[in-house]
Design an enzyme around this catalytic site. Structure first.
Site, PDB file in Angstrom:
ATOM      1  CG  HIS A 157     -11.315  14.985  -9.555  1.00  0.00           C
ATOM      2  ND1 HIS A 157     -10.132  14.656  -8.954  1.00  0.00           N
ATOM      3  CD2 HIS A 157     -11.612  13.937 -10.374  1.00  0.00           C
ATOM      4  CE1 HIS A 157      -9.715  13.480  -9.388  1.00  0.00           C
ATOM      5  NE2 HIS A 157     -10.608  13.020 -10.258  1.00  0.00           N
ATOM      6  CD  GLU A 158     -14.505  12.666 -12.186  1.00  0.00           C
ATOM      7  OE1 GLU A 158     -14.195  12.394 -13.350  1.00  0.00           O
ATOM      8  OE2 GLU A 158     -14.078  12.028 -11.209  1.00  0.00           O
ATOM      9  CG  HIS A 161     -10.214  13.447 -15.185  1.00  0.00           C
ATOM     10  ND1 HIS A 161      -8.916  12.992 -15.099  1.00  0.00           N
ATOM     11  CD2 HIS A 161     -10.821  13.035 -14.029  1.00  0.00           C
ATOM     12  CE1 HIS A 161      -8.743  12.333 -13.970  1.00  0.00           C
ATOM     13  NE2 HIS A 161      -9.878  12.344 -13.293  1.00  0.00           N
ATOM     14  CE1 TYR A 172      -7.115   8.491 -14.929  1.00  0.00           C
ATOM     15  CE2 TYR A 172      -7.680   6.156 -14.948  1.00  0.00           C
ATOM     16  CZ  TYR A 172      -7.761   7.406 -14.358  1.00  0.00           C
ATOM     17  OH  TYR A 172      -8.488   7.582 -13.203  1.00  0.00           O
ATOM     18  CD  GLU A 181      -7.862  10.130 -11.097  1.00  0.00           C
ATOM     19  OE1 GLU A 181      -8.344  10.838 -10.199  1.00  0.00           O
ATOM     20  OE2 GLU A 181      -8.543   9.691 -12.047  1.00  0.00           O
ATOM     21  CG  ASP A 254      -6.391   2.952  -9.042  1.00  0.00           C
ATOM     22  OD1 ASP A 254      -7.311   3.373  -9.774  1.00  0.00           O
ATOM     23  OD2 ASP A 254      -5.727   3.683  -8.283  1.00  0.00           O
ATOM     24  CG  HIS A 259      -8.095   6.786  -8.358  1.00  0.00           C
ATOM     25  ND1 HIS A 259      -8.267   5.919  -9.410  1.00  0.00           N
ATOM     26  CD2 HIS A 259      -8.952   7.817  -8.567  1.00  0.00           C
ATOM     27  CE1 HIS A 259      -9.197   6.387 -10.226  1.00  0.00           C
ATOM     28  NE2 HIS A 259      -9.625   7.545  -9.739  1.00  0.00           N
TER      29      HIS A 259
END
Length: 340
Positions: A157-158, A161, A172, A181, A254, A259
């Site tokens: 996932h990271e 990005h 974002y 996300e 957020d 998210h």
């Protein structure tokens, strides 16, 4: 957004806020980033010599918040006795493998970028994040979260990005941020499925399964199969993700619910992958990858724009199989998004 929470972190700020309000001290400490780190994540990535081969460097922050930390393992070196180092090293490799084998991508920038990571960041740090340069992992506090290197999909996932950073550059906030996300959840899940040799029907479609500490009422951070069901715990609260556009959450927190509302495109991908069957990284993943990397997706794309891009990608990739593009359209329609 909560002050000090890094962009592109796996644990959303609203979860950390709830823990902080409940007096969970490790989570409070997790909110603080030093000034050097905040500046670093806003700076452009450093130049790295292109290489077609996998290259990894793992550093140890020694429970400080100073990056990058002390180098403890580089590409080809034998494993250390530190499980966090081993998990980070292996997770970087698994992510590289999915992108290289399934999509012919040479690292996250497609130019052989070295994959750097830092483990043991901070004291009881309840998060993992991509800062534009490297992966950074906390150890968790052992009460709410465990070691963030332990979940291969969190690593995928990271690092995704980073792929988005080098391709569509989705903004974002609000819907483009939720897409940002969601794309990371999609490919994070595909990294896990590829490593485990699972097809779409076998996969759990959970993000961060095993990350929650014993006693926490939940199974993961998010569920792509059933958004809104990943956890329901007195300390964490209830998973707020919607699975349909009619339940879209309008919020200033957020970064506009990035998210939270990512559950909608997440569920569209799950529906597509399971409808097509077989390994999800093949047809469904290829369509999402083509849409992300096709250089036609605007940085401020909303759900409709991304849906249109995926339908166009399906038509271009599978011109002799129109049913595939029809299935893409139907999957988006099931979550309330019409490609038009």
């Amino acid at each position: 957004m909560t002050a000090g929470v890094p962009l592109c972190a796996i644990v959303p700020p609203y979860v950390l806020d709830r823990l902080a309000e409940a007096g969970h001290e490790p989570a409070v400490r997790s909110l603080a980033l030093d000034a050097a780190h905040r500046a670093a994540r806003l700076a452009p990535p450093p130049p790295v010599a292109a290489s077609p081969a996998l290259s990894r460097v793992i550093a140890d922050a020694g429970h400080t918040q100073r990056l990058p930390g002390r180098t403890v393992r580089t590409e080809g070196q034998t494993p250390t006795a530190d499980d966090s180092v081993t998990h980070a090293y292996d997770g970087l490799g698994a992510t590289f493998a999915l992108y290289a084998d399934a999509y012919g991508r040479r690292s996250i920038d497609d130019q052989g970028l070295r994959l750097d990571a830092t483990v043991h960041y901070g004291q009881n740090y309840d998060n993992a994040f991509w800062n534009g340069h490297r992966m950074v992992f906390g150890d968790g506090d052992g009460e709410i979260f465990g070691d963030f290197t332990a979940c291969i999909d969190v690593i995928g996932h990271e690092l995704t990005h980073g792929v988005t950073q080098f391709t569509a550059g989705l903004e974002y906030h609000d819907q483009p941020g939720a897409l940002n996300e969601s794309v990371s959840d999609v490919f994070g899940s595909l990294v896990k499925q590829y490593a485990l040799h699972q097809d779409a029907a076998q996969a759990d479609w959970l993000i961060g399964a095993g990350l929650l500490a014993p006693g926490i009422q939940g199974v993961a951070l998010r569920s792509m199969k059933a958004p809104g069901t990943a956890y329901d715990d007195p300390r964490l609260g209830k998973d707020p993700q919607p699975a349909h556009l009619r339940d879209y959450v309008n919020t200033s927190e957020d970064s506009g619910g990035v998210h939270i509302n990512s559950g909608i495109p997440n569920h569209a991908f799950y529906l597509l992958a399971t409808a097509l069957g077989g390994p999800a990284w093949e047809r469904a993943g290829r369509i999402w990858y083509d849409a992300l990397t096709g250089r036609r997706l605007p940085a401020d794309a909303d759900f409709t724009a991304f849906a249109r891009a995926t339908v166009a990608a399906a038509k271009a990739r599978y011109p002799d199989q129109p049913s595939i593009a029809d299935t893409v359209t139907a999957s988006w329609a099931q979550v309330g998004v019409s490609p038009g």
